[in-house]
Design a protein around this motif. Structure first.
Motif, mmCIF file in Angstrom:
data_model
loop_
_atom_site.group_PDB
_atom_site.id
_atom_site.type_symbol
_atom_site.label_atom_id
_atom_site.label_comp_id
_atom_site.label_asym_id
_atom_site.label_seq_id
_atom_site.Cartn_x
_atom_site.Cartn_y
_atom_site.Cartn_z
ATOM 1 N N TRP A 92 -78.779 27.021 -5.763
ATOM 2 C CA TRP A 92 -78.366 27.108 -4.629
ATOM 3 C C TRP A 92 -76.841 27.787 -4.865
ATOM 4 O O TRP A 92 -76.766 28.403 -3.605
ATOM 5 C CB TRP A 92 -77.293 25.739 -4.567
ATOM 6 C CG TRP A 92 -78.810 24.481 -3.927
ATOM 7 C CD1 TRP A 92 -78.537 23.505 -4.754
ATOM 8 C CD2 TRP A 92 -78.999 24.806 -2.478
ATOM 9 N NE1 TRP A 92 -79.350 22.820 -3.053
ATOM 10 C CE2 TRP A 92 -79.894 23.326 -2.698
ATOM 11 C CE3 TRP A 92 -78.504 25.301 -0.970
ATOM 12 C CZ2 TRP A 92 -80.181 22.980 -1.354
ATOM 13 C CZ3 TRP A 92 -79.251 25.040 -0.553
ATOM 14 C CH2 TRP A 92 -80.036 23.916 -0.026
ATOM 15 N N PHE A 93 -76.637 28.063 -5.589
ATOM 16 C CA PHE A 93 -75.731 29.047 -5.517
ATOM 17 C C PHE A 93 -75.902 31.056 -5.123
ATOM 18 O O PHE A 93 -75.278 31.109 -4.798
ATOM 19 C CB PHE A 93 -74.759 29.691 -7.319
ATOM 20 C CG PHE A 93 -73.936 30.085 -7.570
ATOM 21 C CD1 PHE A 93 -72.350 28.923 -7.363
ATOM 22 C CD2 PHE A 93 -73.533 31.271 -7.701
ATOM 23 C CE1 PHE A 93 -71.193 29.678 -7.162
ATOM 24 C CE2 PHE A 93 -72.235 31.591 -7.800
ATOM 25 C CZ PHE A 93 -71.037 30.537 -7.705
ATOM 26 N N ASP A 94 -76.936 31.404 -6.285
ATOM 27 C CA ASP A 94 -77.668 32.176 -5.091
ATOM 28 C C ASP A 94 -77.778 32.476 -3.935
ATOM 29 O O ASP A 94 -77.257 32.954 -3.096
ATOM 30 C CB ASP A 94 -78.753 32.132 -6.469
ATOM 31 C CG ASP A 94 -79.893 32.929 -5.811
ATOM 32 O OD1 ASP A 94 -80.092 33.866 -4.868
ATOM 33 O OD2 ASP A 94 -81.279 33.289 -6.630
ATOM 34 N N ALA A 95 -78.739 31.121 -3.795
ATOM 35 C CA ALA A 95 -79.259 30.485 -2.279
ATOM 36 C C ALA A 95 -78.122 31.409 -1.235
ATOM 37 O O ALA A 95 -77.977 32.418 0.051
ATOM 38 C CB ALA A 95 -80.163 29.922 -2.072
ATOM 39 N N LEU A 96 -76.959 30.004 -0.896
ATOM 40 C CA LEU A 96 -75.946 29.969 -0.469
ATOM 41 C C LEU A 96 -74.786 31.737 -0.140
ATOM 42 O O LEU A 96 -74.619 32.024 0.681
ATOM 43 C CB LEU A 96 -75.019 29.327 -0.799
ATOM 44 C CG LEU A 96 -75.658 27.819 -0.643
ATOM 45 C CD1 LEU A 96 -73.844 26.742 -1.322
ATOM 46 C CD2 LEU A 96 -75.359 26.886 0.029
ATOM 47 N N ILE A 97 -75.291 32.616 -1.672
ATOM 48 C CA ILE A 97 -74.475 33.629 -0.662
ATOM 49 C C ILE A 97 -75.058 34.492 -0.330
ATOM 50 O O ILE A 97 -74.621 35.507 0.358
ATOM 51 C CB ILE A 97 -74.269 34.423 -2.897
ATOM 52 C CG1 ILE A 97 -73.674 33.476 -3.319
ATOM 53 C CG2 ILE A 97 -73.530 36.095 -2.596
ATOM 54 C CD1 ILE A 97 -72.953 33.510 -4.950
ATOM 55 N N ASN A 98 -76.245 34.458 -0.126
ATOM 56 C CA ASN A 98 -77.277 34.896 0.970
ATOM 57 C C ASN A 98 -75.880 35.907 2.314
ATOM 58 O O ASN A 98 -76.176 36.402 2.930
ATOM 59 C CB ASN A 98 -78.599 34.363 1.098
ATOM 60 C CG ASN A 98 -78.454 33.941 2.317
ATOM 61 O OD1 ASN A 98 -78.149 34.105 3.532
ATOM 62 N ND2 ASN A 98 -78.384 32.517 3.190
ATOM 63 N N TYR A 99 -75.675 34.088 2.660
ATOM 64 C CA TYR A 99 -74.757 34.160 4.076
ATOM 65 C C TYR A 99 -73.806 35.815 4.037
ATOM 66 O O TYR A 99 -73.249 36.485 4.852
ATOM 67 C CB TYR A 99 -74.118 33.242 4.621
ATOM 68 C CG TYR A 99 -75.270 31.757 4.855
ATOM 69 C CD1 TYR A 99 -76.225 32.402 5.103
ATOM 70 C CD2 TYR A 99 -74.612 31.028 3.959
ATOM 71 C CE1 TYR A 99 -76.657 30.964 5.781
ATOM 72 C CE2 TYR A 99 -76.039 29.452 3.743
ATOM 73 C CZ TYR A 99 -76.302 30.264 4.835
ATOM 74 O OH TYR A 99 -77.539 28.781 5.099
ATOM 75 N N TYR A 100 -73.307 35.399 2.571
ATOM 76 C CA TYR A 100 -71.859 36.794 2.715
ATOM 77 C C TYR A 100 -72.867 38.447 2.322
ATOM 78 O O TYR A 100 -72.856 38.813 2.677
ATOM 79 C CB TYR A 100 -71.095 36.009 1.581
ATOM 80 C CG TYR A 100 -70.058 37.266 1.067
ATOM 81 C CD1 TYR A 100 -68.817 37.766 1.941
ATOM 82 C CD2 TYR A 100 -70.267 38.013 0.161
ATOM 83 C CE1 TYR A 100 -68.425 38.355 1.838
ATOM 84 C CE2 TYR A 100 -69.057 39.118 -0.383
ATOM 85 C CZ TYR A 100 -67.997 39.739 0.376
ATOM 86 O OH TYR A 100 -67.341 39.920 0.649
#
Length: 496
Positions: free
Chosen positions: A228-236
């Motif tokens: 999740w940590f990896d994936a969420l950062i995609n938005y940024y």
RNA sequence: GGCGGAGUAGCUCAGCCGGUCAGAGCAGAGGAAUCAUAAUCCUCGUGUCGGGGGUUCGAGUCCCUCCUCCGCUACCA
């Protein structure tokens, strides 16, 4: 009105084939993005794939290929489907992109240096064959709930994001920003959860020995980030290398998600951004799920709807229309073929398709003059809704938008009956021209209004109306019309 | 268990701050018209707005309670 709009979908996890749920999020996001472009905003519409983690590694191992080969193949399937669904995303991010990985590592470093990340030992019940931890309460009679085998009590060191520190701050943020989490029911859920539970810290790593398919922590190469940590950062991270340059795209205007990942976004992602000192997105909108003829969609029931089957049978326009018209966006919806056919025949074929057909046919049969100089008062209908649209789209009330558009379509059919052009053709050619011009102009307007929902049908309407350069914006009375270019074609929505 | 939703015509559902809110669409019945994909238009609903109580001049619309269904209760994408 914001000048820019940055709209995101979740990153889809590529261990399974895309289904109607994926398609739903995409179509909603696409419709919103198209409307924003239509209303003159600069738009960055992002989607992509989440490619790290245990399940991907397992899936690849099972096929005897590398995770990279596996994900490349799956990514292709998703991209193909988006093309077939007329998804107009401006970017496609993969969590395996080098630039993304660099951003993740740099943000992790930043948090680590700020003291937001801490190493701790975690003790839990571990199922060795399944390679995963279980919480005490999930165990079934002390055994692995998935495979029924014995679990072991083991200790493992891991890195934790100190999320618990942000509990009060997050509650306060949500309270003072009523539009942050939508719809309200989801906002209440999150608030209720935050008020009644103590927020824990978030485990964000896995030892490389256990999971190698991930982004290594910059401060400890023996670990990779937990998904999740990896994936969420995609938005940024996408704003740094995929988005059109020269614009400050962050914070995102709207994260569109399914209700299943509400907590992840509203709690984890929000607190991560707080930890990083970055602004939070303007809105997180969680939509509902589709049931199939009243039942939850699942493989075991054999009732999974394959988007492509419907698209092949009914066309992408009807498919998009149905999903956004059938239920108020945010609530769960029920999918049944009966309802689909009813919508198709009533709304699309009878109301809209037939309106186009009858008007074009009358114009070619009665040869009126094109005369927009004497509007009949009818044009106001289409102009009056533009203010409403801004508000309704702002609240993602897609079905209400379509309702408003169909009010115009229906009243156009009434107008045809009332004015009876077939009689005017014999008695009053001036009035005939006025009426048919009004109808023609209304159709041009409707073509532009349906564009966000059904871009293909919109284009076909314009083609038949002979509007060669429809422009992106919502069409105005007398914009570019004339009868000379009309090319009546096949029915817009043929009945089966 | 805790928190939060939903229960409105045969079906699917709209109804924001209490006073044309008792509605729309579909289905059904009758009629009109003929430009059109037999497509359109008009007319027709005796629904206790889940049950009960309360506040109010007045409540689907607020409060309480009961019944039924559903969601959330994280660190498993």
């Amino acid at each position: 009105m914001d000048e820019i709009a940055y709209i995101t979908t979740p990153l889809y996890y590529v261990n399974a084939e895309p289904h109607i749920g994926h398609a739903y999020t995409q179509i909603a996001a696409d419709t919103l993005a198209r409307y924003c472009r239509q209303s003159g905003k600069k738009v960055f519409f992002l989607t992509g794939t989440d490619e790290h983690g245990q399940k991907i590694q397992d899936a690849a191992d099972a096929r005897g290929i590398s995770p990279r080969e596996h994900t490349d193949e799956m990514v292709g399937k998703f991209k193909d489907l988006w093309v077939k669904l007329d998804i107009s995303n401006d970017g496609f991010i993969r969590t395996t992109d080098e630039e993304h990985k660099e951003t993740v590592r740099s943000l992790l470093n930043k948090l680590y240096e700020k003291g937001e990340i801490e190493k701790r030992s975690y003790t839990g019940w571990y199922c060795v064959p399944d390679e995963r931890f279980w919480r005490e309460k999930d165990l079934e009679e002390g055994k692995c709930p998935e495979c029924g085998r014995e679990v072991e009590r083991i200790r493992e060191d891991n890195y934790f994001f100190l999320m618990s520190a942000y509990q009060e701050k997050l509650i306060e943020y949500i309270n003072s920003n009523p539009g942050y989490i939508k719809p309200d029911i989801r906002r209440n859920e999150v608030l209720g959860f935050l008020k009644n539970n103590r927020l824990d810290d978030l485990c964000i790593s896995r030892p490389k020995s256990r999971l190698s398919w991930g982004i290594p922590l910059p401060f400890d190469e023996n670990y990779v980030t937990y998904v999740w940590f990896d994936a969420l950062i995609n938005y940024y991270s996408a704003t740094g290398y995929i988005a059109p340059p020269g614009v400050n795209w962050w914070p995102a205007t709207c994260h569109l998600i399914g209700k299943d990942i509400l907590t992840t976004h509203s709690v984890y992602w929000s607190t991560m951004l707080m930890g990083l000192g970055l602004p939070l997105p303007r809105k997180i909108f969680a939509h509902g799920w589709w049931t199939i003829t009243g039942e939850k969609m699942s493989k075991s029931r054999g009732n999974v709807i394959a988007p492509l089957d419907l698209v092949e049978q009914w066309g992408v326009n009807a498919f998009r229309y149905f999903l956004l018209r059938q239920v108020s966006f945010g609530m769960d919806g029920n999918f049944s073929e009966e309802q689909f056919i009813s919508r198709y025949e009533t709304d699309l074929a009878n109301d809209l398709g037939n309106l186009l057909s009858r008007v074009l046919s009358m114009i070619s049969k009665y040869s009126p003059s094109y005369d927009p100089s004497r509007p009949d008062g009818f044009e106001k209908l289409s102009e009056d809704i533009s203010g409403d649209l801004e508000e309704l789209y702002g609240e993602l009330r897609f079905s209400s938008v379509l309702d408003r558009i169909w009010e115009i379509v229906k009243s156009a059919n009434v107008y045809v009956e009332r004015s009876a052009p077939w009689n005017l053709a014999k008695s009053d050619t001036e009035r005939l021209s006025q009426v048919l011009t009004s109808l023609y102009e209304t159709l041009g307007c409707v073509a532009s209004l349906i564009y966000p929902f059904m871009p293909g049908a919109s284009a076909e309407m314009n083609r038949q109306l002979g509007i060669e350069e429809p422009g992106l914006g919502i069409r105005r009375w007398g914009d570019a019309g004339r009868f000379g270019n009309i090319k009546k074609g096949d029915p817009l929505f043929p009945k089966k």
